[in-house]
Design a protein around this motif. Sequence first.
Motif, PDB file in Angstrom:
ATOM      1  N   GLN A   1      57.379  84.238 -53.218  1.00 43.91           N
ATOM      2  CA  GLN A   1      58.732  84.071 -52.681  1.00 43.91           C
ATOM      3  C   GLN A   1      58.668  83.698 -51.204  1.00 43.91           C
ATOM      4  N   ILE A   2      59.389  82.630 -50.867  1.00 38.84           N
ATOM      5  CA  ILE A   2      59.445  82.156 -49.484  1.00 38.84           C
ATOM      6  C   ILE A   2      60.908  82.171 -49.047  1.00 38.84           C
ATOM      7  N   ALA A   3      61.187  82.734 -47.884  1.00 34.66           N
ATOM      8  CA  ALA A   3      62.558  82.742 -47.360  1.00 34.66           C
ATOM      9  C   ALA A   3      62.654  81.771 -46.186  1.00 34.66           C
ATOM     10  N   VAL A   4      63.659  80.890 -46.239  1.00 35.08           N
ATOM     11  CA  VAL A   4      63.976  79.987 -45.118  1.00 35.08           C
ATOM     12  C   VAL A   4      65.301  80.495 -44.563  1.00 35.08           C
ATOM     13  N   GLN A   5      65.298  80.987 -43.334  1.00 39.78           N
ATOM     14  CA  GLN A   5      66.475  81.660 -42.790  1.00 39.78           C
ATOM     15  C   GLN A   5      66.858  81.097 -41.424  1.00 39.78           C
ATOM     16  N   GLY A   6      68.155  80.949 -41.220  1.00 41.83           N
ATOM     17  CA  GLY A   6      68.637  80.480 -39.926  1.00 41.83           C
ATOM     18  C   GLY A   6      69.694  79.397 -40.104  1.00 41.83           C
ATOM     19  N   PRO A   7      70.419  79.067 -39.022  1.00 39.49           N
ATOM     20  CA  PRO A   7      71.510  78.092 -39.118  1.00 39.49           C
ATOM     21  C   PRO A   7      71.077  76.707 -39.587  1.00 39.49           C
ATOM     22  N   LEU A   8      69.798  76.358 -39.401  1.00 39.43           N
ATOM     23  CA  LEU A   8      69.327  75.029 -39.823  1.00 39.43           C
ATOM     24  C   LEU A   8      68.584  75.071 -41.166  1.00 39.43           C
ATOM     25  N   ALA A   9      68.612  76.225 -41.837  1.00 38.52           N
ATOM     26  CA  ALA A   9      67.863  76.387 -43.100  1.00 38.52           C
ATOM     27  C   ALA A   9      68.281  75.366 -44.149  1.00 38.52           C
ATOM     28  N   GLU A  10      69.598  75.154 -44.276  1.00 41.13           N
ATOM     29  CA  GLU A  10      70.061  74.227 -45.315  1.00 41.13           C
ATOM     30  C   GLU A  10      69.639  72.791 -45.038  1.00 41.13           C
ATOM     31  N   SER A  11      69.854  72.340 -43.809  1.00 42.04           N
ATOM     32  CA  SER A  11      69.532  70.935 -43.505  1.00 42.04           C
ATOM     33  C   SER A  11      68.035  70.659 -43.648  1.00 42.04           C
ATOM     34  N   ILE A  12      67.202  71.644 -43.318  1.00 42.65           N
ATOM     35  CA  ILE A  12      65.747  71.458 -43.453  1.00 42.65           C
ATOM     36  C   ILE A  12      65.347  71.413 -44.933  1.00 42.65           C
ATOM     37  N   THR A  13      65.819  72.384 -45.702  1.00 45.33           N
ATOM     38  CA  THR A  13      65.441  72.461 -47.123  1.00 45.33           C
ATOM     39  C   THR A  13      65.995  71.266 -47.893  1.00 45.33           C
ATOM     40  N   GLN A  14      67.178  70.788 -47.483  1.00 46.03           N
ATOM     41  CA  GLN A  14      67.824  69.659 -48.172  1.00 46.03           C
ATOM     42  C   GLN A  14      66.938  68.407 -48.174  1.00 46.03           C
ATOM     43  N   LYS A  15      66.103  68.254 -47.139  1.00 38.43           N
ATOM     44  CA  LYS A  15      65.219  67.074 -47.062  1.00 38.43           C
ATOM     45  C   LYS A  15      64.226  67.016 -48.218  1.00 38.43           C
ATOM     46  N   LEU A  16      63.995  68.181 -48.847  1.00 35.51           N
ATOM     47  CA  LEU A  16      62.936  68.268 -49.865  1.00 35.51           C
ATOM     48  C   LEU A  16      63.452  68.289 -51.297  1.00 35.51           C
ATOM     49  N   THR A  17      64.770  68.153 -51.473  1.00 36.45           N
ATOM     50  CA  THR A  17      65.328  68.232 -52.824  1.00 36.45           C
ATOM     51  C   THR A  17      66.526  67.305 -53.010  1.00 36.45           C
ATOM     52  N   LYS A  18      66.715  66.867 -54.263  1.00 32.40           N
ATOM     53  CA  LYS A  18      67.892  66.039 -54.586  1.00 32.40           C
ATOM     54  C   LYS A  18      69.096  66.928 -54.919  1.00 32.40           C
ATOM     55  N   GLU A  19      68.845  68.209 -55.158  1.00 33.00           N
ATOM     56  CA  GLU A  19      69.925  69.155 -55.465  1.00 33.00           C
ATOM     57  C   GLU A  19      70.833  69.286 -54.238  1.00 33.00           C
ATOM     58  N   ASP A  20      72.142  69.269 -54.440  1.00 38.59           N
ATOM     59  CA  ASP A  20      73.053  69.438 -53.301  1.00 38.59           C
ATOM     60  C   ASP A  20      73.130  70.931 -52.971  1.00 38.59           C
ATOM     61  N   LEU A  21      72.402  71.325 -51.939  1.00 37.77           N
ATOM     62  CA  LEU A  21      72.293  72.753 -51.612  1.00 37.77           C
ATOM     63  C   LEU A  21      73.611  73.348 -51.111  1.00 37.77           C
ATOM     64  N   SER A  22      74.498  72.491 -50.609  1.00 36.90           N
ATOM     65  CA  SER A  22      75.784  73.011 -50.110  1.00 36.90           C
ATOM     66  C   SER A  22      76.624  73.582 -51.266  1.00 36.90           C
ATOM     67  N   THR A  23      76.283  73.196 -52.500  1.00 44.71           N
ATOM     68  CA  THR A  23      77.036  73.711 -53.658  1.00 44.71           C
ATOM     69  C   THR A  23      76.488  75.057 -54.157  1.00 44.71           C
ATOM     70  N   ILE A  24      75.353  75.481 -53.598  1.00 45.12           N
ATOM     71  CA  ILE A  24      74.858  76.833 -53.914  1.00 45.12           C
ATOM     72  C   ILE A  24      75.427  77.750 -52.834  1.00 45.12           C
ATOM     73  N   THR A  25      76.482  78.459 -53.168  1.00 40.36           N
ATOM     74  CA  THR A  25      77.168  79.276 -52.162  1.00 40.36           C
ATOM     75  C   THR A  25      76.520  80.655 -52.066  1.00 40.36           C
ATOM     76  N   PHE A  26      76.992  81.477 -51.112  1.00 43.37           N
ATOM     77  CA  PHE A  26      76.393  82.787 -50.830  1.00 43.37           C
ATOM     78  C   PHE A  26      76.290  83.659 -52.086  1.00 43.37           C
ATOM     79  N   PHE A  27      75.093  84.200 -52.301  1.00 46.04           N
ATOM     80  CA  PHE A  27      74.789  85.072 -53.446  1.00 46.04           C
ATOM     81  C   PHE A  27      74.915  84.362 -54.800  1.00 46.04           C
ATOM     82  N   LYS A  28      74.683  83.032 -54.775  1.00 45.16           N
ATOM     83  CA  LYS A  28      74.551  82.266 -56.019  1.00 45.16           C
ATOM     84  C   LYS A  28      73.131  81.709 -56.060  1.00 45.16           C
ATOM     85  N   PHE A  29      72.685  81.307 -57.262  1.00 40.75           N
ATOM     86  CA  PHE A  29      71.346  80.744 -57.363  1.00 40.75           C
ATOM     87  C   PHE A  29      71.303  79.654 -58.435  1.00 40.75           C
ATOM     88  N   ARG A  30      70.203  78.912 -58.430  1.00 37.43           N
ATOM     89  CA  ARG A  30      69.989  77.887 -59.441  1.00 37.43           C
ATOM     90  C   ARG A  30      68.512  77.885 -59.827  1.00 37.43           C
TER      91      ARG A  30
END
Length: 363
Positions: free
Chosen positions: A144-173
Amino acid sequence: MSRLQTPLFSIYEQHNGKTIDFGGWDLPVQFTSIKEEHEVVRTKAGLFDVSHMGEIEVKGQEALPFLQKMLTNDVSKLKDMACQYNAMCYENGGTVDDLVLYKREDNHYLLVVNASNIEKDYEWLKQHATEKVEVINVSNQYAQIAVQGPLAESITQKLTKEDLSTITFFKFREGVVVANKDVLISRTGYTGEDGFEIYCRPDDAISLWNALLDAGKEEGIQPCGLGARDTLRFEARLPLYGQELSRDISPIEAGIGFAVKVDKKEDFLGKVVLKQQKEDGPERKLVGIEMIDKGIPRTDYEVFKDGEKIGFVTTGTQSPTLKKNVGLAIIDKKFQAVDTVVEVQVRKRRLKAKVVKTPFYKR
């Protein structure tokens, strides 16, 4: 006895990781400094190895009634692909563990538990399981790896085609491809910041870690250790098992009553005691304290009022964000009002502190 190592252990050295024994695990306490790593998570993004956390699968025809009996929150309210914060208690209201429950689908759940409690939790669940419930310790199947901080989404988004903004707080995919690896990704964390926790196969962990570091290089992402994880969660008033919660400290005393649903119709372990504590108020409760005199309130330091012992510190430090010496303490309910002046026994001296509002930090 040799200490346990996560699948990422071999790369700590590349980043000058300084390791310590944490509940039998050899884990990095810091890479640069706790303060620097704390700051980077509050302002940019940090990367944490949290592969020591445990995963227990609960499935079968009676999974829901079983979890309703074992957990304090109302599991029936949980939708598929959503998470729920929970406590697991003894009959006397003391805490077995606090955990996050992931609902994959009806009758199929994943419990993410504290590393030091994996065996205890597994045995506790097995002991109470009925014939139509399967309880499996799958901890070794995940890193398990945690990416945490205000820029976590924009950084992780570069590595996936999944729209991470649609995974809201306490949801998962599940089945999401991040850096060409198949992962479960949830918008959860233990820092008080936005971010994700990414569950992958142990063999994929190093590749995923390196990909995330590369993707966040321009933004200033940094590897972070347990030291910053502790100061970050402390400022956000997130409890740590063994300090704010224990066999002797109930979820109500620890201030996580929002995860204790005494009105759910099912009986659960500890319900009678917890219901009484919720209705009457517990005799003691977790509060924030800020030092008036110079000194730091450390774990287990005693707290006094007019010469009488009224409680103890669960966690304390110099808050990197507030630049103040603050702590969390469990004290007698008579002294919980904000601005009440108390004394903390710091070695041979009793130093003045005052009760303050928490959390110390909110984004």
